[in-house]
Design an enzyme around this catalytic site. Structure first.
Site, PDB file in Angstrom:
ATOM      1  N   ARG A 178       0.807  -1.218   0.000  1.00 27.19           N
ATOM      2  CA  ARG A 178       0.000   0.000   0.000  1.00 27.19           C
ATOM      3  C   ARG A 178       0.845   1.274   0.000  1.00 27.19           C
ATOM      4  O   ARG A 178       0.419   2.306   0.537  1.00 27.19           O
ATOM      5  CB  ARG A 178      -0.979   0.022   1.190  1.00 27.19           C
ATOM      6  N   ARG A 209      -2.581   6.868   0.370  1.00 27.17           N
ATOM      7  CA  ARG A 209      -2.927   8.067   1.132  1.00 27.17           C
ATOM      8  C   ARG A 209      -1.880   8.616   2.068  1.00 27.17           C
ATOM      9  O   ARG A 209      -2.061   9.697   2.602  1.00 27.17           O
ATOM     10  CB  ARG A 209      -4.223   7.806   1.898  1.00 27.17           C
ATOM     11  N   ARG A 235      -5.365  12.486  -6.340  1.00 29.46           N
ATOM     12  CA  ARG A 235      -6.668  11.887  -6.012  1.00 29.46           C
ATOM     13  C   ARG A 235      -7.767  12.966  -6.033  1.00 29.46           C
ATOM     14  O   ARG A 235      -8.867  12.740  -6.537  1.00 29.46           O
ATOM     15  CB  ARG A 235      -6.535  11.239  -4.638  1.00 29.46           C
ATOM     16  N   ASP A 269      -6.618  -1.818  -7.739  1.00 35.28           N
ATOM     17  CA  ASP A 269      -7.215  -2.471  -6.582  1.00 35.28           C
ATOM     18  C   ASP A 269      -7.505  -3.920  -6.931  1.00 35.28           C
ATOM     19  O   ASP A 269      -7.676  -4.251  -8.110  1.00 35.28           O
ATOM     20  CB  ASP A 269      -8.511  -1.767  -6.151  1.00 35.28           C
ATOM     21  N   TYR A 295     -15.568 -10.682  -1.161  1.00 37.73           N
ATOM     22  CA  TYR A 295     -16.218  -9.422  -1.537  1.00 37.73           C
ATOM     23  C   TYR A 295     -17.403  -9.652  -2.478  1.00 37.73           C
ATOM     24  O   TYR A 295     -18.414  -8.960  -2.387  1.00 37.73           O
ATOM     25  CB  TYR A 295     -15.202  -8.470  -2.190  1.00 37.73           C
TER      26      TYR A 295
HETATM   27  C1  LIG Z   1      -8.311  -6.142   0.629  1.00 38.12           C
HETATM   28  C2  LIG Z   1      -7.716  -5.250  -0.433  1.00 38.12           C
HETATM   29  C3  LIG Z   1      -8.390  -4.206  -1.128  1.00 38.12           C
HETATM   30  N1  LIG Z   1      -7.480  -3.648  -2.006  1.00 38.12           N
HETATM   31  C4  LIG Z   1      -6.262  -4.282  -1.897  1.00 38.12           C
HETATM   32  C5  LIG Z   1      -6.403  -5.306  -0.939  1.00 38.12           C
HETATM   33  C6  LIG Z   1      -5.322  -6.318  -0.587  1.00 38.12           C
HETATM   34  C7  LIG Z   1      -4.282  -5.747   0.283  1.00 38.12           C
HETATM   35  C8  LIG Z   1      -4.677  -5.568   1.715  1.00 38.12           C
HETATM   36  O1  LIG Z   1      -5.061  -6.549   2.363  1.00 38.12           O
HETATM   37  O2  LIG Z   1      -4.551  -4.432   2.182  1.00 38.12           O
HETATM   38  C9  LIG Z   1      -5.044  -4.033  -2.672  1.00 38.12           C
HETATM   39  C10 LIG Z   1      -4.670  -2.658  -3.047  1.00 38.12           C
HETATM   40  N2  LIG Z   1      -5.434  -1.516  -3.026  1.00 38.12           N
HETATM   41  C11 LIG Z   1      -4.711  -0.451  -3.479  1.00 38.12           C
HETATM   42  C12 LIG Z   1      -3.430  -0.946  -3.870  1.00 38.12           C
HETATM   43  C13 LIG Z   1      -2.435  -0.031  -4.590  1.00 38.12           C
HETATM   44  C14 LIG Z   1      -1.054  -0.342  -4.702  1.00 38.12           C
HETATM   45  C15 LIG Z   1      -0.278  -0.238  -3.396  1.00 38.12           C
HETATM   46  O3  LIG Z   1       0.212   0.848  -3.106  1.00 38.12           O
HETATM   47  O4  LIG Z   1      -0.116  -1.251  -2.691  1.00 38.12           O
HETATM   48  C16 LIG Z   1      -3.399  -2.314  -3.583  1.00 38.12           C
HETATM   49  C17 LIG Z   1      -2.265  -3.324  -3.751  1.00 38.12           C
HETATM   50  C18 LIG Z   1      -5.163   0.937  -3.600  1.00 38.12           C
HETATM   51  C19 LIG Z   1      -6.277   1.407  -2.751  1.00 38.12           C
HETATM   52  N3  LIG Z   1      -7.450   0.770  -2.468  1.00 38.12           N
HETATM   53  C20 LIG Z   1      -8.242   1.561  -1.695  1.00 38.12           C
HETATM   54  C21 LIG Z   1      -7.574   2.799  -1.481  1.00 38.12           C
HETATM   55  C22 LIG Z   1      -8.124   3.986  -0.716  1.00 38.12           C
HETATM   56  C23 LIG Z   1      -9.216   4.666  -1.441  1.00 38.12           C
HETATM   57  C24 LIG Z   1      -8.962   6.133  -1.755  1.00 38.12           C
HETATM   58  O5  LIG Z   1      -7.807   6.582  -1.927  1.00 38.12           O
HETATM   59  O6  LIG Z   1      -9.966   6.812  -1.866  1.00 38.12           O
HETATM   60  C25 LIG Z   1      -6.337   2.707  -2.140  1.00 38.12           C
HETATM   61  C26 LIG Z   1      -5.287   3.764  -2.236  1.00 38.12           C
HETATM   62  C27 LIG Z   1      -9.609   1.243  -1.205  1.00 38.12           C
HETATM   63  C28 LIG Z   1      -9.866  -0.122  -0.698  1.00 38.12           C
HETATM   64  N4  LIG Z   1      -9.626  -1.297  -1.389  1.00 38.12           N
HETATM   65  C29 LIG Z   1      -9.952  -2.385  -0.606  1.00 38.12           C
HETATM   66  C30 LIG Z   1     -10.458  -1.890   0.632  1.00 38.12           C
HETATM   67  C31 LIG Z   1     -10.919  -2.765   1.781  1.00 38.12           C
HETATM   68  C32 LIG Z   1     -10.421  -0.495   0.561  1.00 38.12           C
HETATM   69  C33 LIG Z   1     -10.947   0.479   1.587  1.00 38.12           C
HETATM   70  C34 LIG Z   1     -10.078   0.539   2.765  1.00 38.12           C
HETATM   71  C35 LIG Z   1      -8.752   1.180   2.455  1.00 38.12           C
HETATM   72  O7  LIG Z   1      -8.777   2.340   2.015  1.00 38.12           O
HETATM   73  O8  LIG Z   1      -7.733   0.540   2.644  1.00 38.12           O
HETATM   74  C36 LIG Z   1      -9.817  -3.790  -1.016  1.00 38.12           C
END
Ligand SMILES: Cc1c2[nH]c(c1CCC(=O)O)Cc1[nH]c(c(CCC(=O)O)c1C)Cc1[nH]c(c(CCC(=O)O)c1C)Cc1[nH]c(c(C)c1CCC(=O)O)C2
Length: 341
Positions: A26, A30, A39, A76, A153
């Protein structure tokens, strides 16, 4: 294109490295004000993720600003259900929501096995741009969710602590669950192969919800599908990260993958013993980055000492938390880079 810094790839393949490579799950997100600015400009997460030029820009930010040894494509795991015909929404400060969920055989039959060059063309385009702009500086990591985590999901429709609706299907209609898991697996294999074709240098499988299953259920409903993916992806090294699956480390050691990711609940010495022939990745508790610079250094050095300098990729034990100070992140990364092995 020859990579100038291929430390992560050499470590993944078990080759000797001069220092420990480091990146953070990640990392493109953010924690960086520079990310939040892009963003803001995009207007929404989905718009950002589906606009290749902007997705490419935030993918490269952590390499420039934090000094990581790899970029990970900004996307994502939920783009896969969308490509199969089940779209998601990202609700501000709540997370992903699926307006429609999978409940029966008819729903599964209606899903397609995606052709990544069509339904996921925007991710592949972002990969093309990133590869060009990185110009060989560091490797680019691709990724996908593990079929079981994606299943969670698609059936539950939103995040959950227990995913009890999704787990209910495993116990009450196992054949249905297997049919859905296989369809997700087929799409994921095609998607990861396409990522590699477009230039991803290594791919990681995220099984974020592995820890909610019993060892028996994990052996039935998650591992066989991860194994299919590992067997199918021969183009690039593969990392498997199964959060909470401490009970499955013996089986992980037998997967046809190069790297196993550990979370912070998994003891390092014990994990080395259980997974002796693979490279390990992890596993600093992301909460360590809330402590002082001195504490971060201390915990990071102790972690590297426990893993040893070879066959190791430094990382956190899960994604970095959004309210982490980027200066603390830099401290973690610099500590790894300055560690003499
Ligand atoms: C379970 C999962 C998700 N997404 C992801 C997982 C597996 C990794 C883990 O277990 O953390 C994977 C993911 N999501 C995102 C990346 C980007 C690359 C990186 O920097 O790793 C990666 C590799 C961007 C994202 N995915 C998300 C954001 C935030 C949304 C935003 O910026 O508005 C980002 C940057 C949103 C997201 N996406 C997901 C959730 C549950 C959420 C909301 C909670 C949260 O914000 O972490 C599903």
């Amino acid at each position: 294109m020859k990579l100038q810094n291929d430390l992560i790839l050499r470590a993944a393949k078990g080759e000797r490295v001069e220092r420990v490579p480091v990146w953070m799950m990640r990392q493109a997100g953010r924690i960086l004000p520079e990310y939040r600015a892009v963003r803001e400009k995009a207007g929404s997460f989905i718009k950002l993720a589906t606009t290749p030029e902007m997705a490419a820009e935030v993918t490269i930010q952590p390499v420039d600003i934090l000094g990581t040894d790899a970029a990970i494509i900004f996307s994502d795991i939920l783009v896969v259900p969308e490509a199969m015909g089940l779209p998601y929404e990202m609700v501000e400060s709540k997370g992903p929501v699926f307006p429609k969920v999978i409940q029966n055989k008819k729903d599964i039959d209606a899903l397609r096995i995606a052709n990544p060059e069509n339904e996921l063309a925007y991710v592949l385009k972002a990969i093309d741009i990133v590869k060009k702009e990185l110009n060989g500086r560091v490797p680019l990591l691709g990724f996908a969710g593990a079929p079981f985590t994606i299943f969670c999901y698609m059936v539950e429709g939103k995040g959950s602590k227990t995913f009890s609706i999704a787990k209910k299907m495993l116990y009450s209609e196992p054949e249905l669950a297997h049919a859905l898991l296989q369809k997700i697996t087929d799409t994921t294999i095609a998607y990861l192969k396409a990522q590699a074709k477009h230039g991803a240098d290594l791919v990681q499988i995220f099984d974020s919800w592995a820890g909610i299953l019993s060892p028996d259920q994990y052996r039935k409903f998650s591992l066989p599908y991860i194994a299919q993916i590992c067997d199918a992806i021969n183009e690039v090294p593969v990392t498997v990260f199964a959060k909470g699956a401490f009970f499955a480390r013996k089986e992980m050691s037998k997967l046809n993958c190069d790297v196993v990711g550990l979370d912070w609940n998994m003891d390092i010495t014990e994990s080395r013993r259980m997974i002796p022939h693979k490279t390990l990745q992890g596993n600093l508790d992301p909460c360590v980055l809330y402590s002082s610079f001195k504490e971060i250094e201390k915990h990071t050095k102790k972690m590297i000492k426990n893993f040893g300098g070879q066959k190791y990729i430094a990382n956190l034990g899960h994604g970095v938390y959004p309210d982490t100070d980027p200066e603390k992140v830099k401290c973690f990364i610099e500590t790894v880079k300055n560690y003499t092995i």
